[in-house]
Design a protein around this motif. Structure first.
Motif, PDB file in Angstrom:
ATOM      1  N   SER A  42       0.774  -0.910   0.119  1.00 27.12           N
ATOM      2  CA  SER A  42      -0.288   0.244   0.000  1.00 27.12           C
ATOM      3  C   SER A  42       0.111   1.150  -0.033  1.00 27.12           C
ATOM      4  O   SER A  42       1.963   1.227   0.785  1.00 27.12           O
ATOM      5  CB  SER A  42      -0.908  -0.274   1.387  1.00 27.12           C
TER       6      SER A  42
ATOM      7  N   CYS B 248      -2.160   0.708  -4.230  1.00 22.58           N
ATOM      8  CA  CYS B 248      -1.505   0.323  -4.882  1.00 22.58           C
ATOM      9  C   CYS B 248      -1.203   0.677  -6.166  1.00 22.58           C
ATOM     10  O   CYS B 248      -0.118  -0.404  -7.111  1.00 22.58           O
ATOM     11  CB  CYS B 248      -1.408  -1.209  -4.029  1.00 22.58           C
ATOM     12  N   ASN B 249      -1.978   1.365  -6.551  1.00 24.60           N
ATOM     13  CA  ASN B 249      -1.728   1.278  -8.893  1.00 24.60           C
ATOM     14  C   ASN B 249      -1.030   2.302  -8.232  1.00 24.60           C
ATOM     15  O   ASN B 249      -1.213   3.784  -9.407  1.00 24.60           O
ATOM     16  CB  ASN B 249      -2.737   1.915  -9.194  1.00 24.60           C
TER      17      ASN B 249
ATOM     18  N   SER C 252      -6.664   3.262  -6.534  1.00 22.23           N
ATOM     19  CA  SER C 252      -7.300   2.076  -6.077  1.00 22.23           C
ATOM     20  C   SER C 252      -7.088   0.956  -6.038  1.00 22.23           C
ATOM     21  O   SER C 252      -7.582   0.593  -7.473  1.00 22.23           O
ATOM     22  CB  SER C 252      -8.704   2.460  -5.146  1.00 22.23           C
ATOM     23  N   CYS C 253      -6.724   0.133  -5.836  1.00 18.86           N
ATOM     24  CA  CYS C 253      -6.491  -0.934  -6.897  1.00 18.86           C
ATOM     25  C   CYS C 253      -7.599  -1.978  -5.850  1.00 18.86           C
ATOM     26  O   CYS C 253      -7.320  -3.319  -6.238  1.00 18.86           O
ATOM     27  CB  CYS C 253      -5.516  -2.272  -6.351  1.00 18.86           C
ATOM     28  N   THR C 254      -8.653  -1.714  -5.257  1.00 16.98           N
ATOM     29  CA  THR C 254      -9.455  -2.277  -3.910  1.00 16.98           C
ATOM     30  C   THR C 254     -11.007  -2.221  -4.407  1.00 16.98           C
ATOM     31  O   THR C 254     -10.350  -0.999  -5.620  1.00 16.98           O
ATOM     32  CB  THR C 254      -9.860  -2.605  -2.815  1.00 16.98           C
TER      33      THR C 254
END
Length: 314
Positions: free
Chosen positions: A13, A173-174, A192-194
């Motif tokens: 993160s 994490c993008n 966001s990677c979620t």
């Protein structure tokens, strides 16, 4: 080109972000820095001056100026939350930690929502003054004004907590490059990677409530005000009533127009359009409001002349 800086270690993160700022064109950096610095100084002087004037002049201790005091305080605060960090982007790489970013987002949301409801309270105050003048002192007593103010800041706190809480649930994490001059919700969601489905729902509900409800209340208030004004036979009285509402209508149109365009728009709107719209209600609006409410206001003119005379002769 700025490289994406990813956090090291087992935790992927992002711990800090890079704010790209308003523009990446080098030839515009310095002129824009001085332009927005001037806007910020004018905003600070104008709002702080209006606050001091209202506090020191007993003649301005009325519900109308009580809400204007809160509007100037809100403008002073949320302009300070945004502009100083924006100015950094013009002179160097603007790095902001995850904690600082979330803090900026919280206070930005808090003061913007406050402004929505302060403008709504001001519209209701004008409705009570023009449509129910005989009951005005009871309708807008100091106890009522204080309760309305508590409600204003409570709505700001709840909305800010909802936005910030939902953003804290995301993992970034993008990359960590925010294509904006502040930590706002849309550019953060892109990193966001979620899943951001819940966040988008929160934005839709909170922004919808805090734009549509105040807008509808203001619209109804001014519809009743207009109906009442048109029934007044005296041209002088009609002109006076219109003049007391004109400034507020301009401020409401600027603020709600820009904020609605920003958050209640199609998802394919360009990032540059987003930046321009946020400039109007985060930076330009707070600078213009003191002038909008004071240029045509005789009470403020009288209070200012008295204050200047006291300053000169002491």
């Amino acid at each position: 080109m700025i490289q994406r800086r990813m956090a090291l270690g087992n935790d992927s993160s992002v711990k800090e972000f890079i704010l790209l700022g308003l523009t990446q064109q080098p030839e515009l950096q310095l002129p824009l820095f001085f332009l927005f610095l001037a806007i910020y100084v004018v905003s600070m002087v104008g709002n702080l001056g209006l606050i001091i004037l209202i506090v020191l002049n007993p003649h301005l201790h009325t519900p109308m100026y009580y809400f204007l005091f809160n509007l100037s305080f809100t403008d002073l605060c949320y302009s300070s939350v945004i502009t100083p960090k924006m100015l950094v982007s013009f002179v160097k790489q603007n790095i902001i930690s995850h904690t600082e970013c979330m803090t900026q987002l919280f206070f930005f949301c808090f003061f913007v929502i406050d402004e929505c409801y302060i403008l709504t309270a001001m519209a209701y105050d004008r409705y009570a003054a023009i449509c129910k003048p005989l009951l005005y002192k009871v309708t807008m007593s100091y106890q009522v004004c204080h309760l309305m103010t508590v409600g204003v800041y409570a709505m700001g706190f709840v909305g800010a907590m909802a936005h910030t809480g939902s953003m804290l649930s995301l993992t970034f994490c993008n990359g960590n490059i925010i294509n904006h001059y502040m930590c706002d919700i849309p550019p953060l969601q892109k990193l966001s990677c979620t899943s951001t489905a819940i966040n988008e729902l929160v934005v839709f509900i909170v922004v919808g409530v805090n734009v549509i409800v105040p807008s509808l209340t203001i619209f109804i208030s001014y519809t009743l005000i207009l109906y009442n004004i048109l029934s007044i036979h005296s041209a002088e009285s009609r002109s006076k009533a219109f003049s007391t509402c004109g400034s507020h209508v301009i401020a409401v149109s600027l603020f709600f127009g820009a904020s609605a365009f920003m958050y209640l728009k199609p998802s394919n709107t360009s990032v540059d359009d987003d930046k321009i719209s946020t400039i109007f209600y985060t930076i330009v609006g707070p600078m213009l409001n003191p002038f909008i409410y004071s240029l045509r206001n005789k009470d403020v003119h009288i209070a200012l002349r008295k204050a200047l005379k006291k300053t000169v002769f002491t």
